[in-house]
Design a protein around this motif. Structure first.
Motif, PDB file in Angstrom:
ATOM      1  N   ILE A  56     -14.356  61.963  50.249  1.00  0.00           N
ATOM      2  CA  ILE A  56     -14.232  60.987  49.353  1.00  0.00           C
ATOM      3  C   ILE A  56     -14.100  59.642  50.081  1.00  0.00           C
ATOM      4  N   ASP A  57     -15.380  58.899  50.176  1.00  0.00           N
ATOM      5  CA  ASP A  57     -15.643  57.785  50.875  1.00  0.00           C
ATOM      6  C   ASP A  57     -14.990  56.565  50.058  1.00  0.00           C
ATOM      7  N   GLU A  58     -14.261  55.462  50.686  1.00  0.00           N
ATOM      8  CA  GLU A  58     -13.848  54.365  50.195  1.00  0.00           C
ATOM      9  C   GLU A  58     -12.919  54.752  48.885  1.00  0.00           C
ATOM     10  N   VAL A  59     -11.954  55.384  49.150  1.00  0.00           N
ATOM     11  CA  VAL A  59     -11.020  56.299  48.166  1.00  0.00           C
ATOM     12  C   VAL A  59     -10.322  55.257  47.541  1.00  0.00           C
ATOM     13  N   HIS A  60      -9.951  53.905  48.231  1.00  0.00           N
ATOM     14  CA  HIS A  60      -9.085  52.911  47.646  1.00  0.00           C
ATOM     15  C   HIS A  60      -9.849  52.342  46.498  1.00  0.00           C
ATOM     16  N   MET A  61     -11.167  52.629  46.043  1.00  0.00           N
ATOM     17  CA  MET A  61     -11.641  52.072  44.979  1.00  0.00           C
ATOM     18  C   MET A  61     -11.476  52.759  43.852  1.00  0.00           C
ATOM     19  N   LEU A  62     -10.782  54.003  43.932  1.00  0.00           N
ATOM     20  CA  LEU A  62     -10.566  54.710  42.570  1.00  0.00           C
ATOM     21  C   LEU A  62      -9.414  54.100  41.779  1.00  0.00           C
ATOM     22  N   SER A  63      -9.581  54.236  40.419  1.00  0.00           N
ATOM     23  CA  SER A  63      -8.708  53.409  39.421  1.00  0.00           C
ATOM     24  C   SER A  63      -7.332  54.027  39.647  1.00  0.00           C
ATOM     25  N   ASN A  64      -6.420  53.574  39.059  1.00  0.00           N
ATOM     26  CA  ASN A  64      -4.989  53.967  39.024  1.00  0.00           C
ATOM     27  C   ASN A  64      -5.065  55.487  38.191  1.00  0.00           C
ATOM     28  N   GLN A  65      -5.650  55.368  37.138  1.00  0.00           N
ATOM     29  CA  GLN A  65      -5.818  56.510  36.359  1.00  0.00           C
ATOM     30  C   GLN A  65      -6.670  57.682  36.940  1.00  0.00           C
ATOM     31  N   ALA A  66      -7.601  57.441  37.808  1.00  0.00           N
ATOM     32  CA  ALA A  66      -8.344  58.410  38.603  1.00  0.00           C
ATOM     33  C   ALA A  66      -7.543  59.097  39.604  1.00  0.00           C
ATOM     34  N   PHE A  67      -6.685  57.939  40.141  1.00  0.00           N
ATOM     35  CA  PHE A  67      -5.624  58.727  41.089  1.00  0.00           C
ATOM     36  C   PHE A  67      -4.768  59.748  40.676  1.00  0.00           C
ATOM     37  N   ASN A  68      -4.182  59.261  39.576  1.00  0.00           N
ATOM     38  CA  ASN A  68      -3.078  60.119  38.859  1.00  0.00           C
ATOM     39  C   ASN A  68      -3.885  61.463  38.319  1.00  0.00           C
ATOM     40  N   ALA A  69      -4.857  61.246  37.998  1.00  0.00           N
ATOM     41  CA  ALA A  69      -5.599  62.676  37.541  1.00  0.00           C
ATOM     42  C   ALA A  69      -5.948  63.661  38.922  1.00  0.00           C
ATOM     43  N   PHE A  70      -5.907  62.964  40.073  1.00  0.00           N
ATOM     44  CA  PHE A  70      -6.126  63.710  41.241  1.00  0.00           C
ATOM     45  C   PHE A  70      -5.109  64.411  41.812  1.00  0.00           C
ATOM     46  N   LEU A  71      -3.661  63.798  41.374  1.00  0.00           N
ATOM     47  CA  LEU A  71      -2.527  64.264  42.099  1.00  0.00           C
ATOM     48  C   LEU A  71      -2.251  65.588  42.294  1.00  0.00           C
ATOM     49  N   LYS A  72      -2.377  66.510  40.984  1.00  0.00           N
ATOM     50  CA  LYS A  72      -2.051  67.786  41.054  1.00  0.00           C
ATOM     51  C   LYS A  72      -3.140  68.723  41.885  1.00  0.00           C
ATOM     52  N   THR A  73      -4.139  68.199  41.763  1.00  0.00           N
ATOM     53  CA  THR A  73      -5.286  68.813  42.648  1.00  0.00           C
ATOM     54  C   THR A  73      -4.918  68.838  44.218  1.00  0.00           C
ATOM     55  N   LEU A  74      -4.655  67.741  44.539  1.00  0.00           N
ATOM     56  CA  LEU A  74      -4.550  67.070  45.793  1.00  0.00           C
ATOM     57  C   LEU A  74      -3.227  67.886  46.400  1.00  0.00           C
ATOM     58  N   GLU A  75      -2.245  68.073  45.637  1.00  0.00           N
ATOM     59  CA  GLU A  75      -0.929  68.596  46.073  1.00  0.00           C
ATOM     60  C   GLU A  75      -1.095  69.978  46.183  1.00  0.00           C
ATOM     61  N   GLU A  76      -1.828  70.847  45.358  1.00  0.00           N
ATOM     62  CA  GLU A  76      -1.824  72.139  45.240  1.00  0.00           C
ATOM     63  C   GLU A  76      -3.337  72.854  44.951  1.00  0.00           C
ATOM     64  N   PRO A  77      -4.208  72.390  46.023  1.00  0.00           N
ATOM     65  CA  PRO A  77      -5.444  72.942  45.947  1.00  0.00           C
ATOM     66  C   PRO A  77      -5.596  74.411  46.349  1.00  0.00           C
ATOM     67  N   PRO A  78      -6.654  74.935  45.850  1.00  0.00           N
ATOM     68  CA  PRO A  78      -6.852  76.276  46.247  1.00  0.00           C
ATOM     69  C   PRO A  78      -6.808  76.417  47.763  1.00  0.00           C
ATOM     70  N   LYS A  79      -6.819  77.629  48.286  1.00  0.00           N
ATOM     71  CA  LYS A  79      -6.544  77.793  49.649  1.00  0.00           C
ATOM     72  C   LYS A  79      -7.938  77.417  50.508  1.00  0.00           C
ATOM     73  N   TYR A  80      -8.972  77.303  49.809  1.00  0.00           N
ATOM     74  CA  TYR A  80     -10.307  77.375  50.374  1.00  0.00           C
ATOM     75  C   TYR A  80     -10.667  75.737  50.335  1.00  0.00           C
ATOM     76  N   ALA A  81      -9.956  74.926  49.631  1.00  0.00           N
ATOM     77  CA  ALA A  81     -10.171  73.608  49.281  1.00  0.00           C
ATOM     78  C   ALA A  81      -9.626  72.632  50.271  1.00  0.00           C
ATOM     79  N   ILE A  82     -10.367  71.874  51.115  1.00  0.00           N
ATOM     80  CA  ILE A  82      -9.830  70.664  51.903  1.00  0.00           C
ATOM     81  C   ILE A  82     -10.444  69.426  51.412  1.00  0.00           C
TER      82      ILE A  82
END
Length: 381
Positions: A127-153
């Protein structure tokens, strides 16, 4: 007719060892692959043009390579590497957060993460220029970023780390990219010039590297511009300064010689010539202060390595620094610095710089008189 490919794309690094000036990053990433200590989320941050997205792509290619080399580089020959080079890999997904910054865009990404790779070990999301995400988008991303499947980076890249919310930062392994050193950029430009069979003057390449201000991509863009300007045959220092509209450092040597000789008229005539060539008086003022700094650096062998110029230019600086006393350079640097601060508020900016030159031309005499007075005072004591 073959389409022209800009140097920034043509010579984009394809493995860790070809990345310029970021050895602390590449060594850490290779060791993570070697020891199987890959984090689930990386944050690559730093100025533009220093290799953030390039390193993200190399990492994505290398971890899915089927036949990694002995030094843990991608082989560039297996099916995974070939599909990556052809931009047809199903395991690497790139998202530009500048144009895909809504909650729905992140939800679509989260939905894709659920599906395991059909071939290869990892699915990598850059994800390039990730600082451009809105606060709502960041919050929607939190759970997946913390506990992604073992094959996801996830590899996030940004030029503005301070705009990323702390909850995202705490879930990532953070890598800070440095501005690339002038010497490293110059060596890379030499390599490209040799590969393209372009004759060059080393001072021209160093000037391009200095102008790029630590961004290799900017340096390569300037390099392409100057090569085109010189008809693709030879890259000279004179053509480079003419094309980039940079004031030749030879003028600073002439002005300093005039000041050391206490010739006000010579200093003012050189300054007038500079203005007639269309250069800004403020740029001259800043350049003069930098010149005094370079001369001070030459005074001590311990600080000589701070002078990032060619050997021929370094010799000129050393010769002139021997003519100027440390007292002159310190006082001149201080006066030039004060003149820089007050330049914008001056009503007559040309006179402002000329007045500085007049004062500097009288500086050697003032220093001699002060030293003489000090000696007389010591004798009386």
């Amino acid at each position: 007719m073959e389409n022209f490919v800009v140097s920034a794309r043509k010579y984009r690094p394809s493995d860790f060892k070809s990345v310029v000036g970021q050895q602390h990053i590449t060594t850490t990433l290779k060791n993570a692959i070697k020891n199987d200590h890959l984090a689930q989320a990386f944050l690559f941050c730093g100025p533009r043009g220093v290799g953030k997205t390039t390193c993200a792509r190399i990492l994505a290619k290398t971890i899915n390579c089927e036949n990694r080399t002995a030094d843990f580089e991608a082989c560039d020959q297996c099916d995974s590497c070939l599909s990556f080079k052809a931009n047809s890999s199903f395991n690497v997904h790139e998202l530009d957060a500048a144009s895909n910054n809504s909650v729905d865009d992140i939800r679509n990404l989260v939905d894709q993460v659920r599906y395991a790779p059909q071939k290869g070990k990892f699915k990598v999301y850059i994800i390039d220029e990730v600082h451009m995400l809105s606060n709502q988008a960041f919050n929607a991303f939190l759970k997946t970023l913390e506990e992604p499947p073992k094959y996801a980076i996830f590899i996030l890249a940004t030029t503005e780390k301070h705009k990323i919310i702390p909850t995202i930062l705490s879930r990532c392994q953070i890598f800070d990219f440095n501005r690339i050193q002038i010497a490293d950029i110059t060596e890379h430009l030499k390599y490209i010039a040799q590969k393209e069979a372009i004759a060059y003057e080393e001072e021209a390449l160093r000037l391009i590297a200095t102008k790029a201000d630590g961004a290799l991509r900017d340096a390569l863009s300037i390099f392409d511009l100057i090569v085109t300007f010189s008809d693709g045959n030879k890259l000279t220092y004179q053509e480079t300064i003419n094309n980039l509209h940079i004031l030749d450092y030879d003028y600073y040597f002439k002005v300093t010689d005039a000041l050391l000789e206490e010739s006000i008229s010579a200093a003012l005539l050189i300054f007038d010539e500079i203005l007639k060539k269309g250069f800004d008086a403020h740029n001259f003022l800043v350049g003069l202060a930098e010149h005094f700094r370079e001369l001070m650096v030459c005074k001590d062998p311990a600080t000589l390595h701070l002078l990032q110029v060619s050997e021929s230019a370094k010799q000129r600086y050393k010769e002139q620094s021997e003519k100027a006393s440390l007292s002159f350079l310190l006082t001149a640097l201080n006066m030039a610095n004060h003149a820089d601060f007050s330049y914008r508020t001056s009503k007559n900016q040309r006179l402002h710089v000329e007045l500085l030159l007049m004062k500097l031309a009288n500086l050697p005499s003032a220093i001699s008189l002060a030293a003489l007075a000090q000696d007389e005072a010591k004798k009386k004591v």
